[in-house]
Write a protein that holds these residues in place. Structure first.
Motif, PDB file in Angstrom:
ATOM      1  N   ASP A 266      39.146  25.097  43.205  1.00 61.36           N
ATOM      2  CA  ASP A 266      40.450  25.729  42.985  1.00 61.36           C
ATOM      3  C   ASP A 266      40.642  26.772  44.086  1.00 61.36           C
ATOM      4  OD1 ASP A 266      42.756  26.940  42.146  1.00 61.36           O
ATOM      5  OD2 ASP A 266      42.075  27.351  40.099  1.00 61.36           O
ATOM      6  N   TYR A 267      40.990  26.299  45.282  1.00 61.17           N
ATOM      7  CA  TYR A 267      41.008  27.172  46.447  1.00 61.17           C
ATOM      8  C   TYR A 267      42.195  28.142  46.444  1.00 61.17           C
ATOM      9  CZ  TYR A 267      37.583  23.711  47.786  1.00 61.17           C
ATOM     10  OH  TYR A 267      36.493  22.895  47.792  1.00 61.17           O
ATOM     11  N   GLU A 268      43.297  27.737  45.836  1.00 61.70           N
ATOM     12  CA  GLU A 268      44.454  28.638  45.759  1.00 61.70           C
ATOM     13  C   GLU A 268      44.124  29.862  44.915  1.00 61.70           C
ATOM     14  OE1 GLU A 268      49.124  28.609  44.258  1.00 61.70           O
ATOM     15  OE2 GLU A 268      48.047  26.718  44.523  1.00 61.70           O
ATOM     16  N   GLN A 269      43.501  29.638  43.764  1.00 61.71           N
ATOM     17  CA  GLN A 269      43.115  30.762  42.902  1.00 61.71           C
ATOM     18  C   GLN A 269      42.035  31.604  43.564  1.00 61.71           C
ATOM     19  OE1 GLN A 269      44.627  31.497  39.871  1.00 61.71           O
ATOM     20  NE2 GLN A 269      43.489  33.412  40.089  1.00 61.71           N
ATOM     21  N   ALA A 270      41.143  30.955  44.286  1.00 63.74           N
ATOM     22  CA  ALA A 270      40.089  31.692  44.993  1.00 63.74           C
ATOM     23  C   ALA A 270      40.691  32.648  46.011  1.00 63.74           C
ATOM     24  CB  ALA A 270      39.134  30.717  45.680  1.00 63.74           C
ATOM     25  N   LEU A 271      41.700  32.190  46.728  1.00 65.74           N
ATOM     26  CA  LEU A 271      42.366  33.044  47.721  1.00 65.74           C
ATOM     27  C   LEU A 271      43.065  34.233  47.063  1.00 65.74           C
ATOM     28  CD1 LEU A 271      43.933  30.724  50.453  1.00 65.74           C
ATOM     29  CD2 LEU A 271      42.186  32.496  50.747  1.00 65.74           C
ATOM     30  N   GLN A 272      43.599  34.033  45.865  1.00 65.12           N
ATOM     31  CA  GLN A 272      44.252  35.132  45.152  1.00 65.12           C
ATOM     32  C   GLN A 272      43.245  36.228  44.824  1.00 65.12           C
ATOM     33  OE1 GLN A 272      46.698  33.947  41.807  1.00 65.12           O
ATOM     34  NE2 GLN A 272      47.513  32.174  42.918  1.00 65.12           N
ATOM     35  N   HIS A 273      42.054  35.815  44.371  1.00 67.95           N
ATOM     36  CA  HIS A 273      40.998  36.798  44.091  1.00 67.95           C
ATOM     37  C   HIS A 273      40.551  37.490  45.381  1.00 67.95           C
ATOM     38  CE1 HIS A 273      40.446  36.107  39.842  1.00 67.95           C
ATOM     39  NE2 HIS A 273      40.298  34.799  40.023  1.00 67.95           N
ATOM     40  N   THR A 274      40.463  36.717  46.460  1.00 69.53           N
ATOM     41  CA  THR A 274      40.047  37.291  47.742  1.00 69.53           C
ATOM     42  C   THR A 274      41.063  38.321  48.229  1.00 69.53           C
ATOM     43  OG1 THR A 274      38.907  35.235  48.335  1.00 69.53           O
ATOM     44  CG2 THR A 274      39.403  36.759  50.131  1.00 69.53           C
ATOM     45  N   HIS A 275      42.354  37.991  48.111  1.00 73.65           N
ATOM     46  CA  HIS A 275      43.403  38.933  48.513  1.00 73.65           C
ATOM     47  C   HIS A 275      43.363  40.189  47.646  1.00 73.65           C
ATOM     48  CE1 HIS A 275      45.804  35.311  50.265  1.00 73.65           C
ATOM     49  NE2 HIS A 275      44.941  35.807  51.134  1.00 73.65           N
ATOM     50  N   ALA A 276      42.938  40.032  46.386  1.00 74.21           N
ATOM     51  CA  ALA A 276      42.872  41.183  45.475  1.00 74.21           C
ATOM     52  C   ALA A 276      41.856  42.214  45.966  1.00 74.21           C
ATOM     53  CB  ALA A 276      42.523  40.715  44.062  1.00 74.21           C
ATOM     54  N   TYR A 277      40.636  41.749  46.309  1.00 75.13           N
ATOM     55  CA  TYR A 277      39.638  42.738  46.734  1.00 75.13           C
ATOM     56  C   TYR A 277      39.773  43.124  48.207  1.00 75.13           C
ATOM     57  CZ  TYR A 277      36.530  38.990  48.604  1.00 75.13           C
ATOM     58  OH  TYR A 277      35.978  37.948  49.306  1.00 75.13           O
ATOM     59  N   ALA A 278      40.597  42.373  48.939  1.00 76.00           N
ATOM     60  CA  ALA A 278      40.840  42.740  50.344  1.00 76.00           C
ATOM     61  C   ALA A 278      41.727  43.976  50.439  1.00 76.00           C
ATOM     62  CB  ALA A 278      41.492  41.592  51.091  1.00 76.00           C
ATOM     63  N   ASP A 279      42.628  44.139  49.467  1.00 78.01           N
ATOM     64  CA  ASP A 279      43.580  45.252  49.494  1.00 78.01           C
ATOM     65  C   ASP A 279      43.123  46.351  48.541  1.00 78.01           C
ATOM     66  OD1 ASP A 279      45.685  46.972  49.676  1.00 78.01           O
ATOM     67  OD2 ASP A 279      47.105  45.698  48.590  1.00 78.01           O
ATOM     68  N   LEU A 280      42.425  47.335  49.088  1.00 81.30           N
ATOM     69  CA  LEU A 280      41.963  48.470  48.286  1.00 81.30           C
ATOM     70  C   LEU A 280      42.696  49.747  48.699  1.00 81.30           C
ATOM     71  CD1 LEU A 280      38.116  47.679  48.317  1.00 81.30           C
ATOM     72  CD2 LEU A 280      39.732  47.286  46.445  1.00 81.30           C
ATOM     73  N   LYS A 292      33.048  53.369  53.186  1.00 81.30           N
ATOM     74  CA  LYS A 292      32.089  52.318  53.555  1.00 81.30           C
ATOM     75  C   LYS A 292      32.331  51.048  52.743  1.00 81.30           C
ATOM     76  CE  LYS A 292      28.091  51.682  51.741  1.00 81.30           C
ATOM     77  NZ  LYS A 292      26.698  51.760  51.235  1.00 81.30           N
ATOM     78  N   TRP A 293      32.520  51.217  51.424  1.00 80.32           N
ATOM     79  CA  TRP A 293      32.721  50.054  50.570  1.00 80.32           C
ATOM     80  C   TRP A 293      34.091  49.423  50.789  1.00 80.32           C
ATOM     81  CZ3 TRP A 293      29.190  47.205  48.611  1.00 80.32           C
ATOM     82  CH2 TRP A 293      27.940  47.765  48.321  1.00 80.32           C
ATOM     83  N   LYS A 294      35.097  50.222  51.092  1.00 79.58           N
ATOM     84  CA  LYS A 294      36.415  49.652  51.393  1.00 79.58           C
ATOM     85  C   LYS A 294      36.339  48.780  52.642  1.00 79.58           C
ATOM     86  CE  LYS A 294      40.150  52.225  50.896  1.00 79.58           C
ATOM     87  NZ  LYS A 294      41.082  53.382  50.955  1.00 79.58           N
ATOM     88  N   ARG A 295      35.656  49.276  53.672  1.00 80.57           N
ATOM     89  CA  ARG A 295      35.499  48.483  54.905  1.00 80.57           C
ATOM     90  C   ARG A 295      34.685  47.216  54.639  1.00 80.57           C
ATOM     91  NH1 ARG A 295      34.719  53.717  57.222  1.00 80.57           N
ATOM     92  NH2 ARG A 295      32.455  53.454  57.013  1.00 80.57           N
ATOM     93  N   GLN A 296      33.638  47.358  53.804  1.00 82.64           N
ATOM     94  CA  GLN A 296      32.785  46.206  53.517  1.00 82.64           C
ATOM     95  C   GLN A 296      33.564  45.096  52.834  1.00 82.64           C
ATOM     96  OE1 GLN A 296      28.879  45.560  53.888  1.00 82.64           O
ATOM     97  NE2 GLN A 296      30.362  43.903  54.089  1.00 82.64           N
ATOM     98  N   TYR A 297      34.389  45.445  51.843  1.00 78.19           N
ATOM     99  CA  TYR A 297      35.151  44.416  51.133  1.00 78.19           C
ATOM    100  C   TYR A 297      36.256  43.828  52.002  1.00 78.19           C
ATOM    101  CZ  TYR A 297      32.719  44.798  46.724  1.00 78.19           C
ATOM    102  OH  TYR A 297      31.756  44.736  45.770  1.00 78.19           O
ATOM    103  N   GLU A 298      36.834  44.645  52.852  1.00 74.86           N
ATOM    104  CA  GLU A 298      37.828  44.115  53.796  1.00 74.86           C
ATOM    105  C   GLU A 298      37.188  43.083  54.718  1.00 74.86           C
ATOM    106  OE1 GLU A 298      39.311  47.562  55.743  1.00 74.86           O
ATOM    107  OE2 GLU A 298      40.475  48.253  54.011  1.00 74.86           O
ATOM    108  N   GLU A 299      35.977  43.379  55.182  1.00 79.87           N
ATOM    109  CA  GLU A 299      35.277  42.461  56.077  1.00 79.87           C
ATOM    110  C   GLU A 299      34.872  41.190  55.351  1.00 79.87           C
ATOM    111  OE1 GLU A 299      31.126  42.437  58.598  1.00 79.87           O
ATOM    112  OE2 GLU A 299      32.397  44.200  58.755  1.00 79.87           O
ATOM    113  N   TRP A 300      34.356  41.338  54.129  1.00 81.61           N
ATOM    114  CA  TRP A 300      33.992  40.154  53.346  1.00 81.61           C
ATOM    115  C   TRP A 300      35.208  39.272  53.097  1.00 81.61           C
ATOM    116  CZ3 TRP A 300      30.541  43.218  49.425  1.00 81.61           C
ATOM    117  CH2 TRP A 300      29.218  43.261  49.904  1.00 81.61           C
ATOM    118  N   ALA A 301      36.343  39.907  52.873  1.00 84.58           N
ATOM    119  CA  ALA A 301      37.554  39.138  52.609  1.00 84.58           C
ATOM    120  C   ALA A 301      37.925  38.263  53.805  1.00 84.58           C
ATOM    121  CB  ALA A 301      38.707  40.077  52.259  1.00 84.58           C
ATOM    122  N   VAL A 302      37.747  38.787  55.018  1.00 81.13           N
ATOM    123  CA  VAL A 302      38.034  38.004  56.219  1.00 81.13           C
ATOM    124  C   VAL A 302      37.138  36.763  56.264  1.00 81.13           C
ATOM    125  CG1 VAL A 302      37.951  37.987  58.745  1.00 81.13           C
ATOM    126  CG2 VAL A 302      38.831  40.001  57.545  1.00 81.13           C
ATOM    127  N   GLY A 303      35.830  36.990  56.107  1.00 85.30           N
ATOM    128  CA  GLY A 303      34.888  35.876  56.157  1.00 85.30           C
ATOM    129  C   GLY A 303      35.119  34.877  55.037  1.00 85.30           C
TER     130      GLY A 303
END
Length: 457
Positions: A266-280, A292-303
């Motif tokens: 379910d890649y569409e739903q996965a992207l929604q969760h990813t966008h959620a933690y990308a925007d802090l 530090k944690w905001k940058r870490q989650y932003e970076e994880w979201a990209v990958g």
């Protein structure tokens, strides 16, 4: 040392055999002669520290008399915790688990010692003496099993933590046993417990369980974050602090849920969760840890956005994804795993990528322990999955030598951690193309299967 002798008679015999007087032994043991005299004459109870000093002075290893000490000094109608506590701590250091069992059994019917045993168990746990701590936690849990207590829940949480290891079946059993106690923990402890449970099920690829506990983690973290903001405005501090910023637990819950969605395709739903933690951007805190944690989650979201698109078959992002992981050592194994899985699913060639990271793959294959941001259990499970995907990839291309190498690696590691699901997958894969295996490969396979059979008997 015969059963009729006591510690004191052994000490007296040693003095006689070595022609020592009290002051001689006291000097060698670093004790006051008067104290030594009182101990030898039975006028003063022998403490464990004094026993250790005298034992070393007699030329024996520390702990030599511990079994005897339990029966002679601790088995009393009214146990003395001031003597028991340091003794148990020393037993833990020396890994004398039988002695710990004996002492705890003396206290089993005395509920007044439950709190003291729990506090000592916490000390041992934080000092990483997990086996000894587990004995205490188990007994405290038994003594409080009929009480709906936070202490009982914490005992069960600690036991769950101490039981996590290389055996996947036991990890699963420990997680299932602990689940029912999570809600009894303190609200802050619940966050760590839910994170740990979700991570365990993540390593087991039990995605329904991951989703369940990740959602609970996110919901509770959100509530605690709001309460923290209210306390901040009211200038009231909460006594218990979480291990990570509260928003980081919330973000991690969405990261886990995204991974569970990807596993279900379910890649569409996965992207929604990813966008959620990308925007802090809504996080108010600006301290170093929060940033530090905001940058870490932003970076994880990209990958993870790249990862999600690759799994969905968007091969056009593959080159950018490879550039992204090239400078991030911890991300190489998870990324290659996904890339090869996608290659097998959509039938495209990734030989050039595997050649680029050939040294990394060899390192993963050879190392028993990988230093990384991720937990060892996560890396072990990831490498097993990666090995299986590589085996499928190479065998499908007719590169049998490489294919069987990774198949055997997967089978070996799966056997070592008792991952039955992957053992079965390896067996099916081998049987589907065994006619292409060399005699050496067949012999190696048979040896591994014999290990599996031996473990089952």
């Amino acid at each position: 040392m015969s059963n009729t002798t006591t510690i004191l008679t052994e000490i007296t015999k040693h003095m006689k055999d070595h022609d020592l007087i009290l002051s001689d032994l006291a000097r060698e043991a670093g004790m006051n002669p008067g104290t030594m005299s009182s101990v030898i004459n039975g006028n003063r109870t022998l403490s464990v520290d004094q026993l250790d000093r005298i034992t070393k002075a007699m030329g024996h290893p520390v702990g030599y008399y511990y079994e005897r000490y339990v029966s002679e000094y601790l088995a009393e109608a009214n146990p003395n915790w001031r003597r028991m506590s340091p003794f148990l701590h020393n037993c833990a250091k020396l890994n004398k688990l039988d002695c710990i069992h004996e002492v705890v059994n003396l206290l089993m019917d005395k509920l007044g010692y439950s709190e003291s045993l729990f506090e000592l168990a916490e000390e041992l746990f934080h000092e990483k003496m997990y086996q000894a701590a587990a004995i205490l936690y188990e007994n405290v849990a038994v003594s409080e099993k009929k009480q709906y207590s936070e202490r009982l829940a914490m005992c069960q949480y600690r036991l769950f933590q101490t039981r996590q290891g290389d055996n996947q079946e036991k990890n699963y059993e420990a997680a299932v046993q602990f689940e029912i106690y999570v809600e009894r923990l303190d609200e802050i402890d619940q966050l760590e417990a839910l994170k740990d449970l979700a991570n365990t099920y993540r390593s087991l690829r039990k995605w329904d369980k991951v989703e369940l506990f990740a959602k609970a983690l996110g919901d509770k973290a959100k509530i605690q974050y709001k309460l923290e903001q209210q306390r901040h405005h009211g200038k009231k501090e909460n006594s218990k602090k979480p291990n990570f910023p509260l928003f980081a637990y919330w973000a991690f819950s969405h990261l886990l849920r995204a991974e569970a969605c990807e596993a279900r395709k379910d890649y569409e739903q996965a992207l929604q969760h990813t966008h959620a933690y990308a925007d802090l951007s809504w996080v108010i805190a600006t301290d170093e840890t929060a940033l530090k944690w905001k940058r870490q989650y932003e970076e994880w979201a990209v990958g993870n956005t790249y990862l999600n698109k690759v799994l969905a078959g968007e091969i056009s992002v593959l080159a950018d994804y490879v550039v992204y992981i090239s400078s991030r050592k911890d991300e190489i194994l998870p990324a290659l795993d996904i890339i090869v899985e996608a290659a097998n699913r959509y039938h495209f060639d990734v030989d050039h990528i595997l050649e680029q990271f050939e040294a990394n793959i060899s390192s993963f294959l050879e190392q028993r322990k990988v230093e990384s941001f991720y937990t060892q259990r996560f890396i072990t499970e990831r490498f097993i999955h990666f090995s299986k995907e590589l085996a499928v990839y190479y065998l499908a291309k007719g590169k049998f030598s490489e294919g069987f190498k990774f198949l055997l690696s997967c089978l070996e590691k799966s056997t070592s951690i008792n991952n039955k699901s992957y053992i079965i997958k390896c067996m099916r894969l081998f049987e589907s193309c065994h006619e292409y295996a060399s005699s050496e490969t067949k012999a190696a396979y048979r040896n591994l299967i014999n290990e599996v059979d031996a473990d089952e008997t």
